[in-house]
Structure formats: structure tokens, C-alpha cells
Design a protein around this motif. Structure first.
Motif, short mmCIF file in Angstrom:
data_model
loop_
_atom_site.label_atom_id
_atom_site.label_comp_id
_atom_site.label_asym_id
_atom_site.label_seq_id
_atom_site.Cartn_x
_atom_site.Cartn_y
_atom_site.Cartn_z
N LEU A 1 0.89 -1.38 0.10
CA LEU A 1 0.35 -0.09 -0.23
C LEU A 1 0.50 1.47 -0.16
N ARG A 2 1.68 1.54 1.09
CA ARG A 2 2.54 2.31 1.09
C ARG A 2 3.55 2.86 -0.49
N ASN A 3 3.72 1.66 -1.24
CA ASN A 3 4.87 1.57 -2.58
C ASN A 3 3.31 2.23 -3.60
N LEU A 4 2.40 2.12 -3.11
CA LEU A 4 1.07 2.11 -4.27
C LEU A 4 1.34 4.40 -3.71
N GLY A 5 1.65 4.86 -2.60
CA GLY A 5 1.35 5.95 -2.81
C GLY A 5 0.35 6.46 -1.10
N LEU A 6 0.39 5.30 -0.33
CA LEU A 6 -1.02 5.64 0.71
C LEU A 6 -0.06 5.26 1.71
N ARG A 7 0.84 6.52 1.48
CA ARG A 7 1.77 6.26 3.06
C ARG A 7 1.89 6.42 4.16
N ALA A 8 0.50 7.27 4.84
CA ALA A 8 1.02 6.83 6.50
C ALA A 8 -0.48 5.63 6.72
N VAL A 9 0.00 4.60 5.97
CA VAL A 9 -0.83 3.29 6.21
C VAL A 9 -0.25 2.59 7.05
N TYR A 10 -0.80 1.75 8.96
CA TYR A 10 -0.68 1.35 10.08
C TYR A 10 -1.66 1.05 10.22
N LEU A 11 -1.21 -0.57 11.40
CA LEU A 11 -2.55 -1.02 11.10
C LEU A 11 -2.12 -1.72 12.79
N ARG A 12 -3.14 -0.53 13.45
CA ARG A 12 -3.07 -0.75 15.03
C ARG A 12 -4.27 -1.69 15.66
N GLY A 13 -3.80 -3.20 16.22
CA GLY A 13 -4.89 -4.04 16.37
C GLY A 13 -5.07 -4.89 15.20
N ASN A 14 -6.45 -5.23 15.99
CA ASN A 14 -6.94 -6.04 14.69
C ASN A 14 -9.12 -6.19 15.39
N ALA A 15 -9.09 -4.97 15.20
CA ALA A 15 -10.92 -4.45 15.42
C ALA A 15 -11.88 -4.44 14.43
N ALA A 16 -11.20 -4.72 12.97
CA ALA A 16 -12.13 -5.20 12.48
C ALA A 16 -11.59 -5.95 11.45
N PRO A 17 -11.05 -7.59 11.16
CA PRO A 17 -10.40 -8.33 10.47
C PRO A 17 -11.35 -8.32 8.96
N PRO A 18 -11.04 -8.92 8.28
CA PRO A 18 -11.82 -9.33 7.23
C PRO A 18 -12.55 -10.53 7.18
N THR A 19 -13.83 -10.15 6.55
CA THR A 19 -15.20 -10.94 6.63
C THR A 19 -14.56 -12.49 5.83
N PRO A 20 -15.38 -13.61 6.11
CA PRO A 20 -15.00 -14.48 4.78
C PRO A 20 -15.28 -14.19 3.63
N ASP A 21 -16.40 -13.38 3.28
CA ASP A 21 -16.50 -12.90 1.69
C ASP A 21 -15.32 -11.94 1.31
N GLU A 22 -14.89 -11.38 1.76
CA GLU A 22 -13.83 -10.13 1.85
C GLU A 22 -12.80 -10.91 1.13
N ILE A 23 -12.18 -12.23 2.08
CA ILE A 23 -10.58 -12.64 2.06
C ILE A 23 -11.24 -13.96 0.95
N THR A 24 -12.72 -14.53 0.64
CA THR A 24 -12.59 -15.09 -0.45
C THR A 24 -12.48 -13.88 -1.72
N ALA A 25 -13.05 -12.79 -2.44
CA ALA A 25 -12.63 -12.16 -2.78
C ALA A 25 -11.14 -11.36 -3.08
N VAL A 26 -10.58 -10.95 -2.36
CA VAL A 26 -8.91 -10.61 -2.88
C VAL A 26 -7.93 -11.80 -2.87
N LEU A 27 -8.72 -13.10 -2.06
CA LEU A 27 -8.06 -14.24 -3.04
C LEU A 27 -8.54 -14.75 -4.41
N HIS A 28 -8.80 -14.66 -4.63
CA HIS A 28 -9.70 -14.77 -6.34
C HIS A 28 -9.51 -13.56 -6.88
#
Length: 112
Positions: free
Chosen positions: A50-77
């Protein structure tokens, strides 16, 4: 502030989901939020993509909103393993208005 989370897959890779402010033309920050999903070998590589695409200030703090099973399927395909769509609005008292879910798009469409 980015809300997000991650899920470790059985093969050792991870899927990272982040809710970010939508970029607006002219460099302003939008009121609307987007949900970005990244599939990578580990969390650090996902954020680096993400940072290489220009989204420089992207950080992941914690695990408050993990991906749903539908989201996981979408990104894997998806061949790029990096997709986005408009984040669902916060639940309101007015439940009569419902929109169908938006389709996932490649990250190129967000940054163009």
C-alpha cells in the motif's frame, strides 16, 4: 486513523483489511471511507504494498476490524491480491433504506 485487521491463512499468508478515508482529487481528504483488502506473505509486506502505491501513512494497529469470509474470498480470487470498495455506512436508525453491496474494484481504479 485506519481501522482494520488481518487474518492468517492456513498457508502462512495473510489478508489485511483497512478502512481508509477516500482520496479526493486535488489532495483533499474525503468524508467517505473505502475498505481496502491486501493479500501478502505477511502483514509488513501487505502494508508495504500500500505504501508503494502512494498511501504513505497506512498503519495497522490492532485487529478491531478483520476481513470477513466474503472479503477474504474476494481478495484471494483477484489476480493482483489488492482490491477496494466503498465502506459500508455506519448503521443508522433508518433501516428502510438499503443499498446492494458495491462490487470490489482493482486498486488502480482508486488511485487513477
Amino acid at each position: 486513523m485506519a481501522a482494520g485487521g488481518f487474518v492468517r491463512m492456513p498457508g502462512g499468508s495473510v489478508v489485511v483489511a483497512l478502512s481508509l478515508p477516500a482520496p479526493r482529487p486535488g489532495g483533499g481528504r474525503g468524508e467517505q471511507r473505502v475498505r481496502v483488502l491486501v493479500h501478502a506473505k505477511n502483514r509488513a509486506r501487505a502494508l508495504t504494498r500500500l505504501r508503494n502505491l502512494g498511501l504513505r501513512a497506512v498503519y495497522l494497529r490492532g485487529n478491531a476490524a478483520p476481513p470477513t469470509p466474503d472479503e477474504i474470498t474476494a481478495v484471494l480470487h483477484h489476480p493482483d491480491g489488492l482490491i477496494w470498495r466503498t465502506a459500508a455506512p455506519a448503521p443508522s436508525a433508518d433501516l428502510t433504506v438499503s443499498r446492494p453491496p458495491e462490487l470490489w474494484r482493482p486498486i488502480r481504479a482508486l488511485l487513477a
